[in-house]
Write a protein that holds these residues in place. Sequence first.
Motif, PDB file in Angstrom:
ATOM      1  N   LYS A  75       0.835  -1.208   0.000  1.00 28.22           N
ATOM      2  CA  LYS A  75       0.000   0.000   0.000  1.00 28.22           C
ATOM      3  C   LYS A  75       0.864   1.251   0.000  1.00 28.22           C
ATOM      4  O   LYS A  75       0.529   2.255  -0.656  1.00 28.22           O
ATOM      5  N   SER A  76       1.979   1.221   0.724  1.00 25.18           N
ATOM      6  CA  SER A  76       2.887   2.376   0.733  1.00 25.18           C
ATOM      7  C   SER A  76       3.472   2.617  -0.649  1.00 25.18           C
ATOM      8  O   SER A  76       3.553   3.753  -1.124  1.00 25.18           O
ATOM      9  N   PHE A  77       3.873   1.551  -1.309  1.00 18.34           N
ATOM     10  CA  PHE A  77       4.428   1.701  -2.659  1.00 18.34           C
ATOM     11  C   PHE A  77       3.353   2.165  -3.645  1.00 18.34           C
ATOM     12  O   PHE A  77       3.656   2.874  -4.610  1.00 18.34           O
ATOM     13  N   VAL A  78       2.105   1.756  -3.434  1.00 14.16           N
ATOM     14  CA  VAL A  78       1.015   2.242  -4.283  1.00 14.16           C
ATOM     15  C   VAL A  78       0.905   3.756  -4.161  1.00 14.16           C
ATOM     16  O   VAL A  78       0.780   4.473  -5.171  1.00 14.16           O
ATOM     17  N   ARG A  79       0.968   4.275  -2.946  1.00 10.95           N
ATOM     18  CA  ARG A  79       0.884   5.730  -2.747  1.00 10.95           C
ATOM     19  C   ARG A  79       2.076   6.437  -3.383  1.00 10.95           C
ATOM     20  O   ARG A  79       1.936   7.534  -3.946  1.00 10.95           O
TER      21      ARG A  79
ATOM     22  N   LEU B 129       9.983   3.016   1.371  1.00 12.61           N
ATOM     23  CA  LEU B 129       9.216   3.409   2.558  1.00 12.61           C
ATOM     24  C   LEU B 129       9.655   4.777   3.078  1.00 12.61           C
ATOM     25  O   LEU B 129       8.827   5.601   3.488  1.00 12.61           O
ATOM     26  N   ARG B 130      10.958   5.032   3.062  1.00 11.88           N
ATOM     27  CA  ARG B 130      11.450   6.352   3.492  1.00 11.88           C
ATOM     28  C   ARG B 130      11.000   7.436   2.525  1.00 11.88           C
ATOM     29  O   ARG B 130      10.632   8.542   2.936  1.00 11.88           O
ATOM     30  N   LEU B 131      11.006   7.103   1.251  1.00 13.23           N
ATOM     31  CA  LEU B 131      10.642   8.088   0.236  1.00 13.23           C
ATOM     32  C   LEU B 131       9.163   8.458   0.319  1.00 13.23           C
ATOM     33  O   LEU B 131       8.793   9.634   0.260  1.00 13.23           O
ATOM     34  N   VAL B 132       8.300   7.464   0.481  1.00 11.27           N
ATOM     35  CA  VAL B 132       6.870   7.760   0.541  1.00 11.27           C
ATOM     36  C   VAL B 132       6.529   8.562   1.787  1.00 11.27           C
ATOM     37  O   VAL B 132       5.662   9.447   1.762  1.00 11.27           O
TER      38      VAL B 132
ATOM     39  N   VAL C  12      16.219  11.702  -0.276  1.00 17.69           N
ATOM     40  CA  VAL C  12      15.838  11.258   1.068  1.00 17.69           C
ATOM     41  C   VAL C  12      16.870  11.718   2.094  1.00 17.69           C
ATOM     42  O   VAL C  12      16.515  12.185   3.189  1.00 17.69           O
ATOM     43  N   ALA C  13      18.160  11.592   1.751  1.00 18.35           N
ATOM     44  CA  ALA C  13      19.213  11.956   2.697  1.00 18.35           C
ATOM     45  C   ALA C  13      19.185  13.436   3.037  1.00 18.35           C
ATOM     46  O   ALA C  13      19.512  13.831   4.166  1.00 18.35           O
ATOM     47  N   SER C  14      18.786  14.258   2.077  1.00 19.99           N
ATOM     48  CA  SER C  14      18.751  15.706   2.304  1.00 19.99           C
ATOM     49  C   SER C  14      17.439  16.163   2.925  1.00 19.99           C
ATOM     50  O   SER C  14      17.229  17.358   3.111  1.00 19.99           O
ATOM     51  N   GLY C  15      16.565  15.233   3.220  1.00 18.62           N
ATOM     52  CA  GLY C  15      15.289  15.601   3.823  1.00 18.62           C
ATOM     53  C   GLY C  15      14.335  16.278   2.859  1.00 18.62           C
ATOM     54  O   GLY C  15      13.466  17.055   3.271  1.00 18.62           O
ATOM     55  N   GLY C  16      14.523  15.991   1.559  1.00 20.32           N
ATOM     56  CA  GLY C  16      13.599  16.561   0.578  1.00 20.32           C
ATOM     57  C   GLY C  16      14.122  17.797  -0.108  1.00 20.32           C
ATOM     58  O   GLY C  16      13.380  18.470  -0.823  1.00 20.32           O
ATOM     59  N   THR C  17      15.398  18.128   0.091  1.00 18.19           N
ATOM     60  CA  THR C  17      15.974  19.289  -0.580  1.00 18.19           C
ATOM     61  C   THR C  17      17.238  18.832  -1.297  1.00 18.19           C
ATOM     62  O   THR C  17      18.305  18.731  -0.708  1.00 18.19           O
ATOM     63  N   THR C  18      17.134  18.561  -2.553  1.00 11.56           N
ATOM     64  CA  THR C  18      18.298  18.125  -3.324  1.00 11.56           C
ATOM     65  C   THR C  18      19.141  19.301  -3.775  1.00 11.56           C
ATOM     66  O   THR C  18      20.232  19.125  -4.266  1.00 11.56           O
TER      67      THR C  18
END
Length: 362
Positions: free
Chosen positions: A229-233, A254-257, A293-299
């Motif tokens: 379900k997480s991957f579906v989202r 899972l971390r990305l979603v 993911v490592a940058s907390g959403g700021t690449t």
Amino acid sequence: MSKKRRVFDINFDDVPAVETPQVDPVVAPSPAPEGRRGPMATAITENADAVTARQSAEAAIRAENDALAHEHVRLKRAGLITDLIPLDLVDTTKLTRDRAPGRDEEMDDLKISIRDIGLSNPIRVEKNGDRYELIQGFRRLSAFRELFEETGDEAFAKIPAGINASGEDLQNLYRRMVDENLVRRDVSFGELARLAISYRCQDPNIESYDRAVEILYASSGRQKRSYIKSFVRLVNAIGDDLLFVAAMPRALGLRLVKLVEDQPDRIEVLLSELRARPDRDDVAEQAILQSFVASGGTTKTKTEVRKTAKSTFKMTRPEGVVKCIAADGRIELQLDRDFSGLERKRLEASVQAFFDELDGEG
């Protein structure tokens, strides 16, 4: 005149007289012995016997045909009717396959097995007019098609197939395919997620993607269904820009979603990163996602979306023409020359001098 002699006057003087027996008028004469029948009566009797025998034989044949027909229907409903189906009559459009893009790494092993001992497990198809729709056995069908294309051997022009009754419920068809493929060790959560999305899109009676997962993966544990379900989202959030979701590890997904759902305004930043590398492979895509993911959403250090403007020019060198491409975050020099043989220290010094010149320190 002489008297004429009667022609039929016969003299029986020498024959003794026979006394005529007296018959009682009340007593009827004895009947003729049985078995002495006329030819007409005999023919009628024989014809009647033949008609009766023929009717009995026809009734027995009809009863046998009815029994065979009922048995055929029963076997067909159970999917136990098997035949050799021409490859070009099998379609693969009804069900979305939970397969990663690209060629299956185990395909060659399967082809060797089919060549050596044949196909031990027939594919399953559903009759669709004059053609057949594949239900199970995508890898087996692909192996037969490759073998026929490579060898031209007519032995591979047709494939053994179990023929299911037409009109089976779509949910049952997907469940059959899912349960068969869940035993694969290499199946990823991304593949399972995309299959659930496709199933829900095909069946208007499924009210949500979570419900689609619950139906398709009822044989799986609760925790595994939660991961799917997480991957579906995740797939729904990023869409077609996620090219290699089948290769994505569970932990990264899972971390990305979670990050995408916690910071939905950062999705555009990720999409920009992905779209800037349309020629990426699965390794490059995972590197982009890991960095995000490592940058907390700021690449990037700046909040605006990366611009796609770039400069392109050419230079003439003794070795040939150099094509230069400069864009936000990258610069490329393309020349028909092998740079892999250069000494590393010399190459590093050249790159350092290049950047020093750009920064005005040369």
